[in-house]
Design an enzyme around this catalytic site. Sequence first.
Site, PDB file in Angstrom:
ATOM      1  CE1 TYR A  39      41.057  28.309   9.519  1.00  0.00           C
ATOM      2  CE2 TYR A  39      39.218  28.185   8.097  1.00  0.00           C
ATOM      3  CZ  TYR A  39      40.429  27.918   8.991  1.00  0.00           C
ATOM      4  OH  TYR A  39      39.730  26.276   9.453  1.00  0.00           O
TER       5      TYR A  39
ATOM      6  NE  ARG B 114      16.794  18.693   7.617  1.00  0.00           N
ATOM      7  CZ  ARG B 114      15.101  18.842   6.816  1.00  0.00           C
ATOM      8  NH1 ARG B 114      15.077  19.976   6.374  1.00  0.00           N
ATOM      9  NH2 ARG B 114      14.212  17.504   7.490  1.00  0.00           N
TER      10      ARG B 114
ATOM     11  CE  LYS C 167      38.616  29.314  14.811  1.00  0.00           C
ATOM     12  NZ  LYS C 167      37.440  28.563  14.161  1.00  0.00           N
TER      13      LYS C 167
ATOM     14  CG  ASP D 281      35.975  35.938   8.758  1.00  0.00           C
ATOM     15  OD1 ASP D 281      35.616  35.590  10.325  1.00  0.00           O
ATOM     16  OD2 ASP D 281      36.279  34.696   8.441  1.00  0.00           O
TER      17      ASP D 281
END
Length: 383
Positions: free
Chosen positions: A102, A50, A199, A174
């Site tokens: 987005y 983690r 992406k 972004d």
Amino acid sequence: MAYGIETRCIHGEDGITREHAYGSMGTPIYQTATFAHPGVGQSTGFDYTRESNPTRSELERIVSSLEKAYDTVACASGMAALSILLELFENGSHFVCSEDLYGGSVRIFSTIGANRGLTFSYVNTADAELVEKAIKKETKALYIETPSNPTMQVTDLRAMKALAEKYGLLLIVDNTFLSPYFQNPIDLGADLVVHSGTKYLGGHNDALAGFLCSASKDLADKIRYIYKTTGGCLSPFESFLLIRGIKTLSVRMERQQENALKIANWLKEQEEIKGVYYVGLPEHPGYEINKSQARGFGGMISFHTDTAETAKRILERVKVISYAESLGGVESLITYPMLQTHGDVPAEIRERLGITDNFLRMSVGIENGDDLIEDLAQALKGE
């Protein structure tokens, strides 16, 4: 020696592959939750996945190199990266955001962000005067997407950095649409860079991932603490897939851009197409700014058809191209933003931005460009 970005996509900053056990060219997948300690008070450098994992750490080093970041955390998705980002800000903080953003970002800002006492204003960030007018005493950050999703607005990042410095704000970008292969916002003054790694970085539509890149040690330390505490980390196997995907980032981006420019120019000539939005077209209003701050134009195109019926006919008749959400993969995808990616954006805002029932977004893949045009032609004509 300073390696070019194409080399760093494959080998990292300092030839990471030389460090693999047994000379392995592929990155080992450390599919483990925990690591044994050599002794009391001792560590191999990895204790619990983690917090950190060797496979994921290699990926993070590669992305940091590509984005010229101080540090990067690899997250379970782009939305997980945004969740960490929001935790950096105190109750009452205000953001000025690109108005064409987005839909998932708008959703998390208006729900989880709002529930935490954060507020958001949306303006056309291509207009620096509008951005400055929207800044108030509670403003803590500018959140920019350029080119924007889905109408391809271009924002001058140098102008945004000047405003951020003037008012003591963080500049967040972004960079999903252009990827670090074509654009490096940190070089232009950004403090934080966000990616949906699903992406272009992943590139094969087979893995969810997100990245949050930081330009300074102070931000990196805060992000690492939130990261290990909230646990939105990327798994070792997905980390392996992203490393593998990034190896071909440069050749994919070049081919996607080549195809996109060809398709955009073809679309302009079709009588059923009433507007084409691709930043690689010289008539695009953001063409010169994008050229000044990026090395390319990417593979994303949006366009308006003459009617909603034409748009739906294209969606239902494409054969090589798939009617699907997402973007950036080797396969070409076409999306109906009004119902898919931007369904959570209020209707009046969608209408104002032009995200209407005759508006489509295309993520251009690496197929034969003529095949893609032929596919669009048969779908468009309904023959």
